[in-house]
Design an enzyme around this catalytic site. Structure first.
Site, PDB file in Angstrom:
ATOM      1  N   HIS A 249      -6.948  15.574  -3.693  1.00 26.50           N
ATOM      2  CA  HIS A 249      -6.521  14.320  -4.325  1.00 26.50           C
ATOM      3  C   HIS A 249      -5.762  14.662  -5.599  1.00 26.50           C
ATOM      4  CE1 HIS A 249      -6.658  10.016  -5.332  1.00 26.50           C
ATOM      5  NE2 HIS A 249      -6.810  10.430  -6.580  1.00 26.50           N
ATOM      6  N   CYS A 250      -4.496  14.298  -5.642  1.00 27.09           N
ATOM      7  CA  CYS A 250      -3.650  14.588  -6.806  1.00 27.09           C
ATOM      8  C   CYS A 250      -3.775  13.432  -7.800  1.00 27.09           C
ATOM      9  CB  CYS A 250      -2.193  14.760  -6.362  1.00 27.09           C
ATOM     10  SG  CYS A 250      -1.076  15.151  -7.732  1.00 27.09           S
TER      11      CYS A 250
END
Length: 230
Positions: A69-70
């Site tokens: 998850h960025c």
């Protein structure tokens, strides 16, 4: 487990054919057997999920071939957007490095006119130098923008090197952390699996037509490639 159900279906055959309800049961059991061997169960989504998928607590959904998850982008990087993510790292590192080089001569001329202590403080603590009145607003802007571009280029470059390593190994970040190498198909196939057949050109433009060979649900494994070769 499937044989008794299949026998019941054959016993319930009529002139119109097999009973529809029994066909549904048979199909469900076949899928259950397949899922139990290849898929996993997500307790958050309360559903079966394909291999290499993972649940994201921030997105509140399971992502196909989830990598991570960025937080900068505010979304997960997975099967459908891994290629644009890699290109973003490459292009951002190039642009930020180019800006740093362009600002280098002006910053160098500014620093040569200062003492070493003043230079270090301006590079490391530009906000403090501005608040104490040691530099002008233009000098602060020059130092701050250069620092930001250099730090951003280093961050994007490090991310590109790390994900480039994963790309060549056919791994996700989750698989790398656990030492899994089940999907390493070789250098060429790994590149095509993540970037498509035109993997050389997509680095220049990530939206180039280069369809991925898979569907994000089923994946070839190292064992499959070995069987095909034999």
């Amino acid at each position: 487990m499937l044989e008794p159900v299949y026998s019941k279906i054959r016993l319930n055959q009529t002139a119109e054919g097999v009973s529809f309800i029994h066909l549904q049961i048979f199909e469900y059991l076949l899928r259950a057997r397949y899922y139990s061997r290849h898929w996993s169960y997500c307790y958050q989504c309360q559903s079966q999920v394909p291999p290499r998928s993972g649940h994201c607590s921030a997105c509140r959904i399971c992502i196909l071939r989830r990598d991570h998850h960025c937080r900068l982008l505010g979304r997960c990087v997975g099967f459908h957007n891994y290629r644009p993510f890699l290109c973003l790292l490459l292009h951002a590192a190039g642009v930020l490095l180019h800006i740093s080089v362009l600002l280098g001569p002006a910053l160098s001329a500014l620093l040569r006119a200062q003492t070493p202590l003043h230079t270090a403080a301006l590079l490391l603590l530009p906000w403090l130098m501005l608040l104490t009145g040691r530099v002008s607003l233009a000098q602060f802007a020059l130092a701050f923008v250069t620092d930001t571009c250099v730090a951003g280029a280093l961050l994007c470059g490090a991310g590109l090197l790390f994900h480039g390593m994963l790309l060549l190994r056919g791994q996700t970040t989750w698989e790398w952390a656990r030492g899994q190498h089940a999907y390493d198909l070789g250098l060429s196939r790994n590149l095509q699996a993540a970037l498509g057949p035109r993997w050389v050109l997509v680095w220049l433009w990530p939206f180039l037509a280069s369809p991925l060979p898979g569907d994000g649900i089923t994946f070839q494994t190292t064992a499959d490639v070995g069987l095909m070769a034999s």
